[in-house]
Design a protein around this motif. Structure first.
Motif, mmCIF file in Angstrom:
data_model
loop_
_atom_site.group_PDB
_atom_site.id
_atom_site.type_symbol
_atom_site.label_atom_id
_atom_site.label_comp_id
_atom_site.label_asym_id
_atom_site.label_seq_id
_atom_site.Cartn_x
_atom_site.Cartn_y
_atom_site.Cartn_z
ATOM 1 N N VAL A 1 0.839 -1.207 0.000
ATOM 2 C CA VAL A 1 0.000 0.000 0.000
ATOM 3 C C VAL A 1 0.869 1.248 0.000
ATOM 4 C CG1 VAL A 1 -1.739 1.293 1.278
ATOM 5 C CG2 VAL A 1 -1.889 -1.203 1.156
ATOM 6 N N ALA A 2 1.854 1.286 0.887
ATOM 7 C CA ALA A 2 2.688 2.487 1.030
ATOM 8 C C ALA A 2 3.460 2.802 -0.249
ATOM 9 C CB ALA A 2 3.659 2.302 2.200
ATOM 10 N N GLU A 3 3.840 1.783 -0.997
ATOM 11 C CA GLU A 3 4.609 1.990 -2.222
ATOM 12 C C GLU A 3 3.734 2.090 -3.468
ATOM 13 O OE1 GLU A 3 7.524 -1.124 -2.396
ATOM 14 O OE2 GLU A 3 8.481 -0.537 -0.504
ATOM 15 N N GLY A 4 2.420 2.113 -3.270
ATOM 16 C CA GLY A 4 1.515 2.287 -4.400
ATOM 17 C C GLY A 4 1.477 1.099 -5.342
ATOM 18 N N ARG A 5 1.610 -0.110 -4.806
ATOM 19 C CA ARG A 5 1.658 -1.300 -5.652
ATOM 20 C C ARG A 5 0.333 -2.081 -5.660
ATOM 21 N NH1 ARG A 5 7.006 -2.750 -7.048
ATOM 22 N NH2 ARG A 5 8.675 -1.752 -5.818
ATOM 23 N N THR A 6 -0.720 -1.558 -5.086
ATOM 24 C CA THR A 6 -2.006 -2.250 -5.142
ATOM 25 C C THR A 6 -2.582 -2.174 -6.556
ATOM 26 O OG1 THR A 6 -3.118 -0.236 -4.405
ATOM 27 C CG2 THR A 6 -2.556 -1.853 -2.716
ATOM 28 N N ASP A 7 -3.365 -3.180 -6.905
ATOM 29 C CA ASP A 7 -4.058 -3.204 -8.194
ATOM 30 C C ASP A 7 -5.472 -2.693 -7.950
ATOM 31 O OD1 ASP A 7 -5.418 -3.844 -10.550
ATOM 32 O OD2 ASP A 7 -4.256 -5.667 -10.883
ATOM 33 N N ALA B 1 -9.516 -4.249 5.581
ATOM 34 C CA ALA B 1 -8.275 -5.028 5.546
ATOM 35 C C ALA B 1 -7.067 -4.121 5.388
ATOM 36 C CB ALA B 1 -8.331 -6.040 4.407
ATOM 37 N N ARG B 2 -7.196 -3.085 4.573
ATOM 38 C CA ARG B 2 -6.090 -2.137 4.398
ATOM 39 C C ARG B 2 -5.791 -1.419 5.710
ATOM 40 N NH1 ARG B 2 -6.844 2.380 -0.083
ATOM 41 N NH2 ARG B 2 -8.556 2.930 1.323
ATOM 42 N N ALA B 3 -6.832 -0.994 6.413
ATOM 43 C CA ALA B 3 -6.619 -0.291 7.684
ATOM 44 C C ALA B 3 -5.893 -1.196 8.682
ATOM 45 C CB ALA B 3 -7.959 0.169 8.245
ATOM 46 N N ALA B 4 -6.265 -2.465 8.730
ATOM 47 C CA ALA B 4 -5.596 -3.391 9.647
ATOM 48 C C ALA B 4 -4.128 -3.560 9.273
ATOM 49 C CB ALA B 4 -6.313 -4.743 9.639
ATOM 50 N N ALA B 5 -3.847 -3.671 7.978
ATOM 51 C CA ALA B 5 -2.459 -3.851 7.541
ATOM 52 C C ALA B 5 -1.613 -2.621 7.821
ATOM 53 C CB ALA B 5 -2.429 -4.176 6.052
ATOM 54 N N LEU C 1 -2.764 -10.366 0.693
ATOM 55 C CA LEU C 1 -1.649 -9.866 -0.111
ATOM 56 C C LEU C 1 -1.876 -10.180 -1.588
ATOM 57 C CD1 LEU C 1 1.253 -8.627 -0.191
ATOM 58 C CD2 LEU C 1 2.108 -10.972 0.087
ATOM 59 N N CYS C 2 -2.366 -11.404 -1.856
ATOM 60 C CA CYS C 2 -2.654 -11.769 -3.252
ATOM 61 C C CYS C 2 -3.777 -10.913 -3.830
ATOM 62 C CB CYS C 2 -3.034 -13.246 -3.332
ATOM 63 S SG CYS C 2 -1.681 -14.390 -3.017
ATOM 64 N N VAL D 1 -10.483 -10.251 4.397
ATOM 65 C CA VAL D 1 -10.829 -10.448 5.802
ATOM 66 C C VAL D 1 -9.804 -9.703 6.637
ATOM 67 C CG1 VAL D 1 -11.164 -12.115 7.660
ATOM 68 C CG2 VAL D 1 -11.846 -12.702 5.320
ATOM 69 N N PRO D 2 -10.209 -8.643 7.345
ATOM 70 C CA PRO D 2 -9.230 -7.883 8.133
ATOM 71 C C PRO D 2 -8.690 -8.717 9.289
ATOM 72 C CG PRO D 2 -11.468 -7.126 8.585
ATOM 73 C CD PRO D 2 -11.569 -8.085 7.445
ATOM 74 N N VAL D 3 -7.370 -8.766 9.428
ATOM 75 C CA VAL D 3 -6.719 -9.516 10.504
ATOM 76 C C VAL D 3 -5.588 -8.677 11.077
ATOM 77 C CG1 VAL D 3 -7.296 -11.798 9.579
ATOM 78 C CG2 VAL D 3 -5.193 -10.680 8.839
ATOM 79 N N SER D 4 -5.218 -8.969 12.310
ATOM 80 C CA SER D 4 -4.124 -8.265 12.973
ATOM 81 C C SER D 4 -3.234 -9.276 13.682
ATOM 82 C CB SER D 4 -4.662 -7.252 13.995
ATOM 83 O OG SER D 4 -5.406 -6.241 13.347
#
Length: 738
Positions: free
Chosen positions: A233-239, A253-257, A313-314, A606-609
């Protein structure tokens, strides 16, 4: 010799490698190469080559054994042994009720046996208390796959796709030792210009092949996956287009990551920030990539969340449901996949149907000819079932498993087994568990019987009988037929495996794992068929199977996707392993190419921590133990420990530890070392190597007795999958006087 050879499959791991068997004098067989089977292309490991050794009467059971009044197991007739089992089960049920009868199966049973065992438990015994040792294999990956994709199949694509992707992240798998013929797929990946990232706390033979080896502390794979997703996310690599079109739940899920920044993850895992960034670069720069997990991240008390993080991640990078991209689980046991699809698991009916679904109960009950209301509900998971032995569960029928060696907290499990009112075991050898039984029945092996298995790709295969079993040995299907008759059910338990499979086809029809379009004839002609494979003319499978891209005969969407795949050697628009038949559905080698098996066709984030393992090191137990396999032995070793060649290569247990840890202990190579956890003590020779983290020790789990690794392991369970935490527990080391 070639004219008399029978093409079949290896009895061991979930590759189910093809081999040819030729009878030789002495009632056994000779193994030869079978190059036509695409999974192993003729290659076999030492276990496969020596598998016929266990067919020998020198090492296997050939007569029923019944415990005498003096307490010894003694040879008996089949009639006496079967009568004794029927009496034992009947008396317990009369005294304590049907749920006092336990049934425990194995991931090595064929589909026909697994299906019949589940039916036997629910129809003949009327018990809910059935589960199997596959719960200890890939149940966390299965649970995560169901949450994300709506369907669980070990690999949603054939193994042949792996060399064609751009990058593979292999998490917690040592393929070089657990599935040696599969290592060629990683070698070919690198030869094709792809990259390999291996995640393992040990520098295994597989990790030595990697372009990048990440060695996290055991039990921190969840944090590692979240840290990689943070960097994506930080490097702008999401599709973003893929996420928008094919997924749901991304924001949470992004917020958790994002709470798992690199430096924080480095502190938790021990993996450096530069290595985290390099892993993200290698994974994201190619157009295609895969994540493959195995027992490392799955056998944890947070295994479902851990696998879910790797799936996230996938999904965030558009690497699922696309050609040569995706998430997959490397199933371990020979029929671990099929074993749970058709009713051995505590909460499932055949076809991967839920036992709590009224429609599923009606469908299966109709096939079985019983009232849906007569079917018991879900029972206990594997460890919980074993833990209840001798208390709520007073008798146990066990087929194809050896929990005295393989279960977590094994000394406790052994104590529970010893406390049973009655134990009956069906096995090919006198395992450590069978040695405790009241009755032991000798049953046929892989080369002596016909039946189907489902390998890690979801490819249904036919193992074919090559030789006649020795006198005094019967099949598990015959055992259940005879016991059912003695317990008042005269019909419904055939002994012919093809007849059982025909019933299984009907029971699975319309379910998520639909086998109704598969026949023995097709399995021979097509070298296996991938499920789901509905019968020609059937309606679309129910919600559990919809959206796979090939669950119904109209496969235009999948075909269109496959037309653009780069590997089309014949130039005819078809990819090897994807072909139709003139009279039925082609099967589904590749899932999810047009939509996922969810209600809306979208994959679910699925958001996980991150959270700690159930038992972190402390002052009293300052070291982490992780467990696994070695190349020359298999699972509890009940069969492989009876093969001289394999024992010569791996004669016994050991404790692998780093030189710094060995120096603090004062241990030299080969010195006996005691490993002590809150559950017990194991002793084995030291094996000193810099290929393991200094804060971690490793033990293989194939042996009983003083070196039994599972004496130490923690039965803390994942809340969703009920998987025990085999892969991480706190221990201390103690020197042992020679």
């Amino acid at each position: 010799m070639q004219n008399t050879a029978t093409p079949t499959h290896c009895p061991y791991c979930a590759l189910q490698c093809g081999m040819n068997l030729t009878p030789v004098p002495g009632g056994t067989v000779e193994v030869s190469e079978r190059a036509d089977f695409p999974v192993n292309r003729g290659a076999l490991c030492g276990k496969g080559r020596t598998a016929p050794e266990v067919l020998s009467s020198r090492v296997r059971l050939t007569s029923p054994l019944v415990r005498s009044a003096a307490g010894e197991l003694e040879p008996a007739s089949w009639e006496e042994a079967l009568d004794r089992i029927a009496e034992g089960l009947t008396s317990v049920r009369a005294a304590y009720g049907a749920d006092a009868l336990g049934v425990f199966g194995g991931g090595g049973l064929t589909n026909e046996k697994a299906y019949t065992l589940g039916k036997f438990a629910r129809v003949v015994l009327g018990t809910s208390q059935i589960d199997y040792n596959g719960r200890f294999c890939m149940s966390s990956a299965a649970a995560a796959g169901m949450k994300a994709f709506g369907l669980d199949r070990g690999l949603p694509f054939p193994l042949e796709d792996i060399p064609r992707t751009g990058c593979v992240i292999l998490v917690g798998s040592n393929l070089a030792e657990t599935m040696p013929p599969a290592l060629r797929y990683l070698t070919e990946l690198k030869a094709n210009g792809g990259t390999l990232i291996v995640v393992d706390p040990r520098r295994t033979k597989t990790a030595e092949q990697a372009d990048l080896h990440l060695a996290p502390r055991p039990g921190t794979d969840l944090a590692l996956a979240l840290g990689l997703l943070h960097l994506v996310v930080a490097e702008g690599r999401t599709d973003e287009a893929y996420v928008q079109e094919r997924t749901s739940g991304w924001e949470d899920a992004r917020a958790a990551a994002m709470a798992h920044w690199p430096e924080y993850v480095e502190r938790i895992t021990g993996v450096s920030v530069p290595d985290l960034r390099e892993a993200v670069r290698l994974f994201c720069e190619p157009e295609t990539a895969m994540v493959l997990t195995a027992r490392g991240p799955e056998q944890q008390s947070k295994g479902t969340d851990t696998v879910g993080a790797w799936i996230n991640l996938c999904l965030a990078t558009g690497r699922a449901g696309r050609p040569y991209s995706g998430y997959g689980c490397l199933t371990g046991q020979g029929n671990g996949q099929g074993g749970r699809e058709h009713g051995q698991k505590a909460d499932q009916l055949p076809g991967y149907r839920k036992l709590t679904d009224p429609a599923a109960r009606r469908h299966v009950a109709e096939v079985w000819g019983v009232d849906p209301g007569s079917l018991p509900g879900p029972g206990r998971s594997a460890y919980e079932l074993l833990d209840a032995l001798g208390t709520d569960i007073r008798s146990l029928l066990l087929m194809g498993s050896n929990p005295v060696v393989s279960a977590p907290r094994a000394a406790h499990v052994e104590e529970r087994i010893r406390s049973l009112d009655f134990l009956a075991v069906c096995d090919v050898v006198l395992s450590e568990t069978a040695a405790l039984a009241d009755v032991v029945l000798p049953v046929t092996q892989w080369a002596e019987e016909t039946g189907t298995t489902t390998n890690l790709e979801g490819r249904v295969l036919l193992r074919r009988q090559a030789i006649t079993p020795p006198e005094g040995v019967r099949s598990d299907l015959e055992v259940m037929h005879e016991l059912a008759a003695r317990l008042g059910v005269e019909k419904g338990f055939p002994t012919d495996p093809e007849e059982v499979f025909e019933e299984l086809r009907r029971a699975s029809a319309g379910g998520p794992a639909d086998y109704s379009g598969i026949t023995y004839r097709r399995l021979v002609e097509e070298n296996g068929v991938f499920w789901p494979c509905p019968a020609a003319g059937d309606d679309e499978p129910d919600a559990g199977a919809r959206g796979t891209g090939a669950a119904a005969p109209d496969t235009d969407a999948e075909d269109a996707a496959l037309d653009v795949l780069p590997d089309d050697p014949a130039g005819d628009g078809e990819v090897p392993g994807h072909r139709g038949t003139p009279d039925g559905h082609p099967g589904t080698p590749r899932l999810f190419l047009d939509r996922f098996a969810t209600e809306d066709g979208r994959a679910r984030f699925v958001p996980v921590s991150h959270r700690a393992i159930a038992e972190e090191p402390d002052d009293e137990y300052p070291v982490l133990l992780t467990t696994g396999r070695v190349v020359a032995q298999y699972q509890s070793g009940a069969q492989t420990r009876r093969v001289d060649e394999l024992n010569a290569a791996a004669p016994g247990p050991f404790v692998e530890l780093h030189p710094r840890l060995a120096a603090r202990l004062g241990a030299a190579e080969g010195d006996p070392v005691a490993v002590v956890s809150r559950r017990g003590r194991a002793v084995a020779p030291a094996r000193i190597t810099a290929n393991i983290r200094p804060d971690t020790v490793f033990m293989p789990f194939h042996w009983p007795g003083e070196g039994r690794a599972n004496t130490l392991t923690n039965p803390a369970l994942d809340p969703t999958s009920r998987m025990p935490e085999f892969k991480a527990c706190a221990v201390r080391l103690e020197p042992v006087e020679p």
